[in-house]
Design an enzyme around this catalytic site. Structure first.
Site, PDB file in Angstrom:
ATOM      1  N   ASN A  19       0.778  -1.003  -0.118  1.00 31.92           N
ATOM      2  CA  ASN A  19       0.023   0.054  -0.075  1.00 31.92           C
ATOM      3  C   ASN A  19       0.952   1.105  -0.210  1.00 31.92           C
ATOM      4  O   ASN A  19       1.628   1.313   0.977  1.00 31.92           O
ATOM      5  CB  ASN A  19      -0.666  -0.127   1.418  1.00 31.92           C
ATOM      6  N   ASN A  72      -7.080   9.909   0.122  1.00 31.00           N
ATOM      7  CA  ASN A  72      -6.943   8.831  -1.152  1.00 31.00           C
ATOM      8  C   ASN A  72      -6.649   9.265  -2.398  1.00 31.00           C
ATOM      9  O   ASN A  72      -6.400  10.341  -2.772  1.00 31.00           O
ATOM     10  CB  ASN A  72      -8.368   8.028  -1.261  1.00 31.00           C
ATOM     11  N   CYS A  81      -5.634   5.439   8.101  1.00 26.98           N
ATOM     12  CA  CYS A  81      -5.153   4.564   7.318  1.00 26.98           C
ATOM     13  C   CYS A  81      -3.917   3.621   7.796  1.00 26.98           C
ATOM     14  O   CYS A  81      -2.997   4.475   8.427  1.00 26.98           O
ATOM     15  CB  CYS A  81      -4.507   5.554   6.044  1.00 26.98           C
ATOM     16  N   GLY A  82      -4.171   2.620   8.268  1.00 21.59           N
ATOM     17  CA  GLY A  82      -3.249   1.873   8.953  1.00 21.59           C
ATOM     18  C   GLY A  82      -1.891   1.539   8.292  1.00 21.59           C
ATOM     19  O   GLY A  82      -0.950   1.787   9.009  1.00 21.59           O
ATOM     20  N   ASN A 193     -14.782   0.524   2.464  1.00 22.55           N
ATOM     21  CA  ASN A 193     -13.878  -0.184   1.995  1.00 22.55           C
ATOM     22  C   ASN A 193     -14.273  -1.671   1.904  1.00 22.55           C
ATOM     23  O   ASN A 193     -15.149  -2.069   2.987  1.00 22.55           O
ATOM     24  CB  ASN A 193     -12.449  -0.066   2.714  1.00 22.55           C
ATOM     25  N   ARG A 212     -12.156   1.913  -1.032  1.00 23.84           N
ATOM     26  CA  ARG A 212     -12.814   3.411  -1.174  1.00 23.84           C
ATOM     27  C   ARG A 212     -11.743   4.383  -1.587  1.00 23.84           C
ATOM     28  O   ARG A 212     -10.947   4.546  -0.708  1.00 23.84           O
ATOM     29  CB  ARG A 212     -13.670   3.640  -0.058  1.00 23.84           C
ATOM     30  N   CYS A 221      -4.283  -3.467   3.076  1.00 23.62           N
ATOM     31  CA  CYS A 221      -4.953  -2.324   3.713  1.00 23.62           C
ATOM     32  C   CYS A 221      -4.806  -2.550   5.069  1.00 23.62           C
ATOM     33  O   CYS A 221      -5.471  -3.792   5.631  1.00 23.62           O
ATOM     34  CB  CYS A 221      -6.574  -2.535   3.179  1.00 23.62           C
ATOM     35  N   GLY A 222      -4.408  -1.790   5.994  1.00 27.79           N
ATOM     36  CA  GLY A 222      -4.183  -2.088   7.431  1.00 27.79           C
ATOM     37  C   GLY A 222      -5.477  -2.146   8.162  1.00 27.79           C
ATOM     38  O   GLY A 222      -5.507  -2.938   8.767  1.00 27.79           O
ATOM     39  N   THR A 223      -6.210  -0.925   8.065  1.00 24.89           N
ATOM     40  CA  THR A 223      -7.443  -0.946   8.761  1.00 24.89           C
ATOM     41  C   THR A 223      -8.337  -2.085   8.331  1.00 24.89           C
ATOM     42  O   THR A 223      -9.151  -2.695   8.954  1.00 24.89           O
ATOM     43  CB  THR A 223      -8.187   0.407   8.506  1.00 24.89           C
TER      44      THR A 223
END
Ligand SMILES: N[C@H](CCC[C@H](N)C(=O)O)C(=O)O
Length: 297
Positions: A19, A72, A81-82, A193, A212, A221-223
């Site tokens: 990411n 984004n 954003c993780g 997301n 998203r 994607c961390g979260t």
């Protein structure tokens, strides 16, 4: 030696498990808030400019080591954003903005982070919210039940083994199904997301995420990994920590309290965060109005 006019804007490119993000040290206010969304939408598209899943502005803070503004790739603002947060911690440590243990302010709340000697960074996530389970929708002609959890940003969790007749997570149409869920009425008006989850070996999960604001699958994607781990554990009783095998093949590790609602699980997110290169954006790579605004400072 290529001769280039002094760049219009210095930046650092980073990757959190694939990411990827553009970082701008904005502590002196080089980029005013009014042009940030437009700048993001102009320099995040791949092939046409630097290319990234998002852009992060590092700002001064009176309540933490620093604060940030995250956009984004399409210029939409997101609260958290993780993977970007793990990269922000690595960035701040590498530039002496913070020590190895730090805190920084996001729109989702204060994030505590720790940078380790290898490329690992560990975050204490904000408290998850709005857990919803068993939301019915149709994918590929099959009715299925998805879960939802906000881990700083909204995430839907789709249990692939229930919708794919054994196709396996590698064969599902992530863009097509991701778009359907991202825009579904269940998640209006903010959208969500979308994480497609399948059981892996041992205490691991495979997760593919349609993001998203990127409007496509990202390499991690961390979260989303946190939402997938907590929802899967709630539904099937997984132990902590869970290793998430992301689309790019890198591992994110999620630790959390078990035997309680996801909102009380106090999750942490660990994984790689690397500086890739430093760059200078050429003035000719930017719209004239942005160059003009940048020149004012
Ligand atoms: N990639 C990010 C999530 C970005 C969230 C953004 N796509 C949105 O919710 O609009 C992560 O590692 O957590």
């Amino acid at each position: 030696m290529d001769h280039m006019e002094k760049g219009a804007l210095s930046f650092t490119k980073m990757s959190g498990a694939g990411n990827d993000f553009i970082f701008i040290d904005n502590r002196e206010g080089a980029v005013p808030p009014a042009i940030r969304a437009k700048l993001a939408a102009h320099i995040c598209p791949r092939m046409f400019s630097v290319g990234a899943d998002g852009i992060i502005f590092i700002e001064k803070s009176s309540i933490a080591d620093f604060s940030w503004d995250f956009y984004n790739a399409d210029g939409s603002l997101a609260e958290m954003c993780g993977n970007g947060a793990r990269c922000a911690a690595r960035y701040a440590f590498s530039r002496g903005i913070a020590g190895a243990k730090m805190s920084f302010a996001t729109l989702a709340g204060i994030i505590e982070a720790e940078v380790f000697a290898d490329d690992t960074v560990c975050l204490q996530m904000t408290a998850p919210e709005d857990y919803r389970s068993g939301l019915s929708l149709e994918l590929g002609g099959t009715s299925c039940q998805v879960d939802f959890l906000n881990t700083g940003v909204p995430h839907a969790v789709v249990y692939v083994d229930e919708v794919s007749e054994g196709q396996g997570i590698g064969n599902i149409p992530v863009q097509e199904w991701g778009r359907i869920v991202r825009n579904h009425d269940h998640f209006a008006p903010a959208g969500t997301n979308v994480n497609f989850v399948s059981r892996g070996e041992g205490n691991s999960l495979y997760v593919r995420t349609y993001e998203r604001g990127v409007e496509d699958e990202t390499m991690a994607c961390g979260t989303g990994a946190v939402a997938a781990a907590l929802c899967f554990s709630k539904k099937y009783g997984f132990a902590s920590p869970v290793n998430i095998v992301s689309s790019g093949g890198e591992i994110l590790s999620i630790a959390f309290k078990t035997g309680c609602p996801p909102q009380e699980a106090a999750p942490s997110l660990s994984g790689p965060a690397r500086i890739i290169y430093q760059g200078e954006l050429a003035a000719e790579a930017l719209p004239a109005d942005i160059v003009k605004e940048l020149g004012k400072r």
